[in-house]
Design a protein around this motif. Structure first.
Motif, PDB file in Angstrom:
ATOM      1  N   TYR A  88       0.859  -1.186   0.000  1.00 54.63           N
ATOM      2  CA  TYR A  88       0.000   0.000   0.000  1.00 54.63           C
ATOM      3  C   TYR A  88       0.894   1.234   0.000  1.00 54.63           C
ATOM      4  O   TYR A  88       1.785   1.354   0.841  1.00 54.63           O
ATOM      5  CB  TYR A  88      -0.904   0.000   1.231  1.00 54.63           C
ATOM      6  N   GLY A 109      -8.648   3.304  -2.664  1.00 56.97           N
ATOM      7  CA  GLY A 109      -7.770   2.726  -1.654  1.00 56.97           C
ATOM      8  C   GLY A 109      -8.145   3.017  -0.217  1.00 56.97           C
ATOM      9  O   GLY A 109      -7.358   2.723   0.692  1.00 56.97           O
ATOM     10  N   ARG A 160      -8.381  -0.241   2.157  1.00 57.23           N
ATOM     11  CA  ARG A 160      -7.147  -0.991   2.397  1.00 57.23           C
ATOM     12  C   ARG A 160      -6.184  -0.287   3.356  1.00 57.23           C
ATOM     13  O   ARG A 160      -5.211  -0.878   3.809  1.00 57.23           O
ATOM     14  CB  ARG A 160      -6.432  -1.282   1.075  1.00 57.23           C
TER      15      ARG A 160
END
Length: 343
Positions: free
Chosen positions: A35, A64, A67
């Motif tokens: 990430y 995103g 996550r």
């Protein structure tokens, strides 16, 4: 470090704390991928940790948001629990709870549930004829039933937020995912718990005080519904921008590694098609441009093709490759719009 001083957790997003390219799973079988947060997002996470406030993340689907909490949990596992093992001799993982919100979710579902019906049923079974009950259930199960009836807590089950508020040896991480899916009263019903981080259960008389190690809370929203002002005041806010092309390429390299090393031309084509579709759909009200998660599935499908030349030709004629195109475009209206633009 002074024994009275709490550890000051810091999230860095550093490469040395990223998952390997191979699939990584925790005891809950959750999968973690590299990430790559922006410096501003890292600062927002650390500010939320320091101020002990929930971090509310908004941004278009696929950028995103969801996550991030897992990325923080993974880094904290590597940074702070690297040498710690559980009773089975396995790597100990950071406590990480996920509360997935649905349209039918109630605030109390995340705190606890109390099965009064089950307790009434057990009481009726025990009260009818204990001797016959033992003949029917057996001695072991009858004793378990008797033991269960002696404590109301046996009929109480903590939800994800309730679990995060219980005592921990470190600050657990809680993700409340897609809070805007619930009804308008949902966020307001959580004000006390998010403000004071404590819990009362009237059915059992339990009072769970504010824990010494307060949970680190991430909340995501796709802005399908507005969130109430009292709720917003209790959160730190951050809008997660969609990654620019250079960021997307970095994500690809971290995610796929050697798989894309000799396939630069194919990756370039895939990125070009992806942004072409996004640019087209962004201009149309009601359309849904594909996000990063869709692109990664799109690229995975291309990389799984044994013939790179065939994959490249599919990209050249993407408007006619309906199964492949379906990884990026999710509605018939958007599909027809893209096909029309290529005719």
């Amino acid at each position: 470090m002074n024994k009275q001083q709490k550890p000051r957790y810091q999230y860095t997003g550093a490469e040395k704390f990223q998952p390997p390219q191979s699939v990584t799973k925790d005891p809950e079988k959750r999968i973690y991928y590299p990430y790559l947060p922006s410096p501003d997002l890292i600062e927002a996470v650390n500010l939320a940790i320091a101020l002990e406030r929930p971090l509310l993340l908004e941004g278009e689907p696929g950028c995103g948001k969801t996550r991030l909490a897992g990325a923080v949990a993974y880094e904290f596992t590597q940074k702070y629990l690297q040498d710690r093992k559980n009773e089975q001799g396995q790597q100990e993982w950071w406590d990480y709870y996920i509360w997935n919100i649905k349209s039918t979710t109630r605030a109390r579902d995340g705190l606890y549930t109390y099965d009064a019906v089950a307790r009434l049923r057990d009481a009726q079974l025990m009260g009818n004829n204990p001797r016959e009950l033992k003949d029917f259930l057996g001695e072991k199960e009858t004793e378990e039933l008797k033991t269960r009836l002696q404590k109301k807590e046996n009929y109480r089950k903590f939800g994800k937020l309730g679990q995060a508020l219980k005592p921990h040896s470190h600050r657990p991480i809680l993700l409340i995912d897609e809070i805007d899916k619930a009804d308008s009263d949902f966020a307001n019903d959580l004000l006390l718990e998010l403000e004071e981080l404590r819990l009362e259960i009237p059915e059992t008389g339990e009072k769970i005080p504010t824990p010494e190690h307060k949970p680190i809370i991430f909340i995501t929203s796709n802005r399908e519904k507005p969130l109430p002002e009292p709720f917003l005041r209790r959160c730190l806010y951050f809008f997660v921008e969609f990654p620019q092309e250079d960021q997307l390429r970095e994500i690809i390299n971290k995610r796929f590694g050697e798989e894309v090393k000799d396939k630069k031309s194919l990756v370039d084509q895939a990125i070009e098609r992806f942004y072409e579709i996004r640019k087209l759909l962004e201009k149309v009200p009601g359309s849904r441009p594909p996000g990063t998660s869709e692109f990664l599935e799109f690229l995975t499908a291309l990389l799984n093709k044994e013939d790179v030349n065939k994959a490249s030709k599919d990209l050249e004629n993407l408007s006619k490759q309906l199964p492949l195109l379906g990884t990026l475009i999710k509605t018939k209206q958007d599909l027809e719009l893209y096909q029309k633009s290529k005719s």
